[in-house]
Design a protein around this motif. Structure first.
Motif, mmCIF file in Angstrom:
data_model
loop_
_atom_site.group_PDB
_atom_site.id
_atom_site.type_symbol
_atom_site.label_atom_id
_atom_site.label_comp_id
_atom_site.label_asym_id
_atom_site.label_seq_id
_atom_site.Cartn_x
_atom_site.Cartn_y
_atom_site.Cartn_z
ATOM 1 N N ILE A 2 0.830 -1.208 0.000
ATOM 2 C CA ILE A 2 0.000 0.000 0.000
ATOM 3 C C ILE A 2 0.866 1.260 0.000
ATOM 4 N N VAL A 3 2.044 1.193 0.596
ATOM 5 C CA VAL A 3 2.930 2.365 0.583
ATOM 6 C C VAL A 3 3.280 2.734 -0.852
ATOM 7 N N LYS A 4 3.599 1.736 -1.681
ATOM 8 C CA LYS A 4 3.941 2.010 -3.075
ATOM 9 C C LYS A 4 2.748 2.586 -3.833
ATOM 10 N N GLN A 5 1.571 2.034 -3.602
ATOM 11 C CA GLN A 5 0.389 2.557 -4.290
ATOM 12 C C GLN A 5 0.143 4.013 -3.909
ATOM 13 N N TYR A 6 0.354 4.322 -2.637
ATOM 14 C CA TYR A 6 0.157 5.698 -2.157
ATOM 15 C C TYR A 6 1.140 6.668 -2.799
ATOM 16 N N VAL A 7 2.437 6.344 -2.747
ATOM 17 C CA VAL A 7 3.427 7.287 -3.288
ATOM 18 C C VAL A 7 3.238 7.459 -4.791
ATOM 19 N N ASP A 8 2.911 6.384 -5.485
ATOM 20 C CA ASP A 8 2.689 6.487 -6.936
ATOM 21 C C ASP A 8 1.499 7.380 -7.247
ATOM 22 N N ALA A 9 0.406 7.190 -6.518
ATOM 23 C CA ALA A 9 -0.811 7.966 -6.780
ATOM 24 C C ALA A 9 -0.607 9.444 -6.482
ATOM 25 N N PHE A 10 0.069 9.757 -5.372
ATOM 26 C CA PHE A 10 0.249 11.154 -5.003
ATOM 27 C C PHE A 10 1.251 11.850 -5.931
#
Length: 478
Positions: A125-133
């Motif tokens: 989820i950390v990767k999904q968050y940084v990518d999305a932001f």
């Protein structure tokens, strides 16, 4: 022999081609901006999304160890929805709780199985968050709790293995996700202390991995003690005072939940007396006082923001505009960039132990308090000769009952500073006078070599001097 060398070279080349370095993981090896500029850039963001999402969102109690993680399966999780909602409100950055006090990790950590990879959901989820932001040109912040009830990272229990665990997880977070703008730690100063898990070691590690990343620890102290961006805890009533010039951040909750996290009450419930007007007033006031405002937005168990947030954030975005006429961030007081551990402290009165390493039990803080006569002296032993040029003095403060705040009573108004290499011959290097207020104090002096530092307190607000913490070290010009 030459043929073997040629074959070895070809094999090495093929291995490198198979495992290319990802561009997103490339970061600066040296700080590219001054601390003043980094803080100015941070404060220019003004408004951010504090994304409190972790195992407490699924029913765990605050600090509960080994809460079952089988229910963690947010099949609809969409970090792009979070980023879009943040953008709609005019927010400029996010801050995600990668691990809270309960020890559950939102990434696949090689140091534990108590993580998202061990749940039915499995995805990072950390990767999904940084990518999305990043896709929305939003800054990226990561929150990490050092206190960890599941892995028993707690006061009076720290071993070399546990310190390696903390360092290892911080290394994962600051190595695998590209450039991180803002790294927030919690459950450290107030729960364990900055000596048992050594502050200078953690900060050196972070600086090595992410030289331009600003650091916060939730110390509850309204001063840059062992951090760069002090934090105001909104639910404790903490708030920057009028005239504040200290680059800082404030976290605020407007919607009901399980503490900072989602609960069944969240979809329908603003906290009593809160709402868009409250948020706008706090945001506007924080902006004037050089304090970024972070609104807590709690994803639900599906991994989505409820409609109450989507509507609230759109409403804020259509109403609020940043004050482009706000003067730039004033020059900040000298920042200790290399903190020197203090081996021991002696005082002419009061309990010297209360100056050392977060003397706190529950919500009770134990500050050093002198007797009623002046002068008073505090002598620090660094254990060896060190090069230094700055002393930070953190004033008396109140955590609870709310409002949490720095206090004027006991704060220093006049002091002298001396240094010595052998504790016999002390040289005076500073004589300072300050206004009678609750602002933290710094004493800057020419780069000097010393083992012992003596602070002679000549006057304070009221009959006694009161100090929460002292920090000594080296600073660079901002």
């Amino acid at each position: 022999m030459k043929n073997y060398l040629l074959l070895f070279t070809i094999c090495c080349t093929l291995i490198q081609c198979k495992n290319p370095i990802k561009k997103e993981n490339t970061i600066h090896t040296e700080q590219s901006k001054s601390m003043q500029q980094l803080k100015s850039d941070f404060i220019a963001q003004r408004f951010g999304m504090f994304i409190c999402y972790n195992i407490m969102s699924y029913g765990a109690k605050w600090g509960e160890a080994n809460y079952p993680i089988e229910a963690f399966n947010p099949q609809k999780l969409d970090c792009n929805q979070w980023a879009e909602a943040a953008k709609s409100a005019g927010m400029k950055f996010g801050l995600l709780t990668t691990k809270h006090h309960e020890g559950f990790c939102l990434w696949d950590s090689k140091f534990t199985t108590y993580d998202v990879a061990s749940t039915p959901y499995k995805k990072d989820i950390v990767k999904q968050y940084v990518d999305a932001f990043r896709k929305k040109n939003l800054g990226v912040g990561l929150y990490y709790s050092i206190w960890d009830s599941t892995h028993n990272i707690d006061k009076d229990s720290i071993t070399s293995n546990k310190l390696d665990f903390v360092k290892g997880q911080i290394t994962e977070l600051l190595t695998n996700y590209g450039k991180i703008d803002y790294f927030v730690m919690d459950g450290w100063y107030w729960k364990i202390g900055h000596h048992e898990i050594p502050y200078h070691e953690i900060r050196t590690l972070i600086r090595k991995l992410q030289p331009d990343c600003l650091i916060t620890d939730h110390t509850h102290l309204q001063a840059p003690y062992h951090m760069e961006i002090p934090y105001f805890e909104g639910p404790f009533g903490a708030f920057p005072k009028p005239g504040n010039k200290m680059a800082s951040a404030l976290g605020h909750c407007s919607v009901k939940g399980n503490g900072w996290f989602w609960s069944e009450k969240t979809p329908n419930g603003l906290i009593e007396g809160d709402g868009i007007e409250t948020i706008l007033n706090k945001l506007t006031t924080c902006e004037k006082r050089y304090c970024n405002f972070m609104l807590n937005c709690m994803p639900n168990r599906d991994g989505l923001l409820d409609t109450i947030y989507i509507d609230l954030l759109k409403n804020i975005g259509s109403t609020w505009q940043p004050d482009t006429l706000r003067p730039k961030l004033p020059k900040q007081a000298p920042q200790i960039l290399e903190s020197i551990p203090i081996k021991s402290i002696n005082t002419t009165s009061g309990n010297a132990e209360h100056l050392f390493d977060a003397r706190q039990e529950g919500t009770d803080h134990f500050h050093w308090e002198s007797n009623t006569s002046f002068p008073q002296t505090i002598t620090l032993d660094l254990g060896k000769l060190e090069h230094l040029n700055t002393l930070l003095i953190v004033p008396n403060h109140r955590c609870k009952p709310a409002p949490e705040t720095a206090l004027e009573l006991g704060n220093l108004t006049e002091a002298k500073l001396y240094i010595s290499e052998d504790r016999h011959a002390f040289k005076e290097i500073a004589h300072e006078h300050w206004e009678a207020n609750s602002t933290y104090k710094t004493i800057s002096f020419n780069n000097s070599k010393a083992r012992y530092i003596k602070l002679e307190i000549l006057n304070a607000v009221g009959e006694r001097a009161i100090i929460s913490e002292l920090e000594v070290g080296r600073s660079k010009k901002n």
